[in-house]
Design a protein around this motif. Structure first.
Motif, PDB file in Angstrom:
ATOM      1  N   GLY A  13       0.838  -1.206   0.000  1.00 25.28           N
ATOM      2  CA  GLY A  13       0.000   0.000   0.000  1.00 25.28           C
ATOM      3  C   GLY A  13       0.867   1.248   0.000  1.00 25.28           C
ATOM      4  N   TRP A  14       0.288   2.343   0.420  1.00 25.96           N
ATOM      5  CA  TRP A  14       0.992   3.624   0.434  1.00 25.96           C
ATOM      6  C   TRP A  14       1.748   3.822   1.734  1.00 25.96           C
ATOM      7  N   GLU A  15       2.932   4.413   1.628  1.00 26.17           N
ATOM      8  CA  GLU A  15       3.713   4.824   2.790  1.00 26.17           C
ATOM      9  C   GLU A  15       3.970   6.311   2.647  1.00 26.17           C
ATOM     10  N   ALA A  16       3.740   7.062   3.707  1.00 23.81           N
ATOM     11  CA  ALA A  16       3.909   8.515   3.657  1.00 23.81           C
ATOM     12  C   ALA A  16       5.051   8.945   4.556  1.00 23.81           C
ATOM     13  N   SER A  17       5.693  10.027   4.151  1.00 29.91           N
ATOM     14  CA  SER A  17       6.715  10.630   4.993  1.00 29.91           C
ATOM     15  C   SER A  17       6.691  12.137   4.786  1.00 29.91           C
ATOM     16  N   ASP A  18       6.831  12.836   5.896  1.00 31.44           N
ATOM     17  CA  ASP A  18       6.950  14.287   5.849  1.00 31.44           C
ATOM     18  C   ASP A  18       8.325  14.568   5.267  1.00 31.44           C
ATOM     19  N   SER A 160     -10.780  22.153  -4.802  1.00 31.06           N
ATOM     20  CA  SER A 160     -10.679  23.551  -4.389  1.00 31.06           C
ATOM     21  C   SER A 160     -10.251  23.744  -2.945  1.00 31.06           C
ATOM     22  N   SER A 161     -10.646  22.867  -2.040  1.00 27.68           N
ATOM     23  CA  SER A 161     -10.245  23.067  -0.651  1.00 27.68           C
ATOM     24  C   SER A 161      -9.786  21.736  -0.055  1.00 27.68           C
ATOM     25  N   ASP A 162      -8.854  21.831   0.875  1.00 30.42           N
ATOM     26  CA  ASP A 162      -8.240  20.654   1.489  1.00 30.42           C
ATOM     27  C   ASP A 162      -7.858  19.639   0.406  1.00 30.42           C
ATOM     28  N   VAL A 163      -7.184  20.158  -0.577  1.00 34.27           N
ATOM     29  CA  VAL A 163      -6.875  19.439  -1.806  1.00 34.27           C
ATOM     30  C   VAL A 163      -6.071  18.166  -1.558  1.00 34.27           C
ATOM     31  N   LEU A 164      -5.023  18.255  -0.779  1.00 36.21           N
ATOM     32  CA  LEU A 164      -4.181  17.079  -0.572  1.00 36.21           C
ATOM     33  C   LEU A 164      -4.953  15.957   0.122  1.00 36.21           C
ATOM     34  N   ALA A 165      -5.832  16.303   1.031  1.00 38.54           N
ATOM     35  CA  ALA A 165      -6.660  15.290   1.691  1.00 38.54           C
ATOM     36  C   ALA A 165      -7.597  14.624   0.687  1.00 38.54           C
ATOM     37  N   GLU A 166      -8.163  15.419  -0.232  1.00 37.87           N
ATOM     38  CA  GLU A 166      -9.050  14.858  -1.252  1.00 37.87           C
ATOM     39  C   GLU A 166      -8.284  13.945  -2.212  1.00 37.87           C
ATOM     40  N   ILE A 167      -7.082  14.351  -2.568  1.00 44.05           N
ATOM     41  CA  ILE A 167      -6.258  13.510  -3.447  1.00 44.05           C
ATOM     42  C   ILE A 167      -5.927  12.205  -2.734  1.00 44.05           C
ATOM     43  N   ALA A 168      -5.484  12.308  -1.489  1.00 48.19           N
ATOM     44  CA  ALA A 168      -5.132  11.115  -0.723  1.00 48.19           C
ATOM     45  C   ALA A 168      -6.333  10.185  -0.567  1.00 48.19           C
ATOM     46  N   GLU A 169      -7.503  10.749  -0.356  1.00 50.86           N
ATOM     47  CA  GLU A 169      -8.727   9.943  -0.250  1.00 50.86           C
ATOM     48  C   GLU A 169      -8.963   9.161  -1.538  1.00 50.86           C
ATOM     49  N   ALA A 170      -8.836   9.824  -2.679  1.00 53.32           N
ATOM     50  CA  ALA A 170      -9.040   9.166  -3.974  1.00 53.32           C
ATOM     51  C   ALA A 170      -8.016   8.063  -4.222  1.00 53.32           C
ATOM     52  N   LEU A 171      -6.813   8.238  -3.674  1.00 56.20           N
ATOM     53  CA  LEU A 171      -5.747   7.248  -3.859  1.00 56.20           C
ATOM     54  C   LEU A 171      -5.808   6.120  -2.828  1.00 56.20           C
ATOM     55  N   GLY A 172      -6.671   6.273  -1.829  1.00 55.18           N
ATOM     56  CA  GLY A 172      -6.732   5.293  -0.742  1.00 55.18           C
ATOM     57  C   GLY A 172      -5.583   5.451   0.225  1.00 55.18           C
ATOM     58  N   ALA A 173      -5.087   6.682   0.369  1.00 54.22           N
ATOM     59  CA  ALA A 173      -3.927   6.933   1.221  1.00 54.22           C
ATOM     60  C   ALA A 173      -4.186   8.011   2.266  1.00 54.22           C
ATOM     61  N   SER A 174      -5.443   8.285   2.562  1.00 55.50           N
ATOM     62  CA  SER A 174      -5.741   9.400   3.472  1.00 55.50           C
ATOM     63  C   SER A 174      -5.202   9.175   4.883  1.00 55.50           C
ATOM     64  N   GLU A 175      -5.280   7.942   5.359  1.00 51.76           N
ATOM     65  CA  GLU A 175      -4.787   7.665   6.717  1.00 51.76           C
ATOM     66  C   GLU A 175      -3.282   7.869   6.819  1.00 51.76           C
ATOM     67  N   VAL A 176      -2.538   7.411   5.822  1.00 52.25           N
ATOM     68  CA  VAL A 176      -1.077   7.549   5.901  1.00 52.25           C
ATOM     69  C   VAL A 176      -0.654   9.003   5.717  1.00 52.25           C
ATOM     70  N   LEU A 177      -1.384   9.758   4.909  1.00 53.01           N
ATOM     71  CA  LEU A 177      -1.044  11.178   4.757  1.00 53.01           C
ATOM     72  C   LEU A 177      -1.319  11.935   6.053  1.00 53.01           C
ATOM     73  N   GLU A 178      -2.409  11.596   6.720  1.00 50.37           N
ATOM     74  CA  GLU A 178      -2.747  12.274   7.984  1.00 50.37           C
ATOM     75  C   GLU A 178      -1.685  12.033   9.053  1.00 50.37           C
ATOM     76  N   THR A 179      -0.977  10.922   8.989  1.00 50.98           N
ATOM     77  CA  THR A 179       0.054  10.646   9.992  1.00 50.98           C
ATOM     78  C   THR A 179       1.223  11.608   9.887  1.00 50.98           C
ATOM     79  N   VAL A 180       1.439  12.195   8.712  1.00 49.20           N
ATOM     80  CA  VAL A 180       2.563  13.135   8.552  1.00 49.20           C
ATOM     81  C   VAL A 180       2.130  14.590   8.571  1.00 49.20           C
ATOM     82  N   ARG A 181       0.838  14.839   8.622  1.00 49.93           N
ATOM     83  CA  ARG A 181       0.343  16.224   8.657  1.00 49.93           C
ATOM     84  C   ARG A 181       0.484  16.765  10.005  1.00 49.93           C
TER      85      ARG A 181
END
Length: 181
Positions: A13-18, A160-181
């Motif tokens: 799956g997806w792995e996120a890093s700040d 238009s708003s909270d764009v990166l969260a919407e992109i991550a949601e579409a990719l199935g990576a919202s949880e991993v992105l939130e861990t680095v926010r």
């Protein structure tokens, strides 16, 4: 204020890093940073997200050793940002490499009151565009950059708003992105 994160797609799956962009000066530096984030597999897809406080965002996609693909939500806004300027390559802007105003000797020696490097807003360039229109407003780049990952071109352009969260949601990576926010 900027936010930057790397998302690497792996077998699990997806792995996120700040990520810090302090040492990044060129698109090559960004590409290298993304390739290093590929968790052990040089063919992994890596996405680099850059966002400036809801003003603009950019996505750089690196698939293995291929050239990076770039999308910028608002090129004119990004051009006023040091990180945005990195993404706005001559190729993306449709210019010949090295054809920027900073390389034009005539601009450096112009004595019509703009000798300090300020463009004359009434002066037209070879394409008929006036100075200051060098970077178009609005989206620029590969609008299909995320299509095969679950975000169609039309959806990307409508964000238009909270764009990166919407992109991550579409990719199935919202949880991993939130861990680095």
């Amino acid at each position: 204020m900027y936010f930057a994160a790397l998302l690497a797609r792996t077998e699990d799956g997806w792995e996120a890093s700040d990520t810090e962009l302090d040492d990044v000066e060129t698109l090559s530096d960004l590409t290298e940073l993304a390739q290093e984030a590929a968790a052990g597999d040089a063919d992994d897809t890596v996405l680099l997200f850059i966002e400036q406080e809801d003003v603009w965002f950019g996505v750089v996609r690196v698939d293995g050793e291929e050239d990076p693909r770039i999308y910028v939500s608002d090129a004119a806004a990004a051009s006023r940002s040091s990180y945005g300027e990195i993404l706005l390559t001559d190729e993306l802007l449709g210019r010949e490499p090295g054809s920027g105003d900073e390389d034009d000797l005539e601009d450096l020696t112009d004595l019509d009151g703009t000798e300090d490097g300020e463009p004359d807003p009434d002066e037209e360039d070879d394409d008929g565009a006036t100075a200051g229109e060098a970077v178009p407003p609005g989206p620029l780049g590969d609008t299909r950059i995320l299509e095969d990952l679950g975000l169609a071109e039309k959806e990307l352009l409508a964000l238009s708003s909270d764009v990166l969260a919407e992109i991550a949601e579409a990719l199935g990576a919202s949880e991993v992105l939130e861990t680095v926010r």
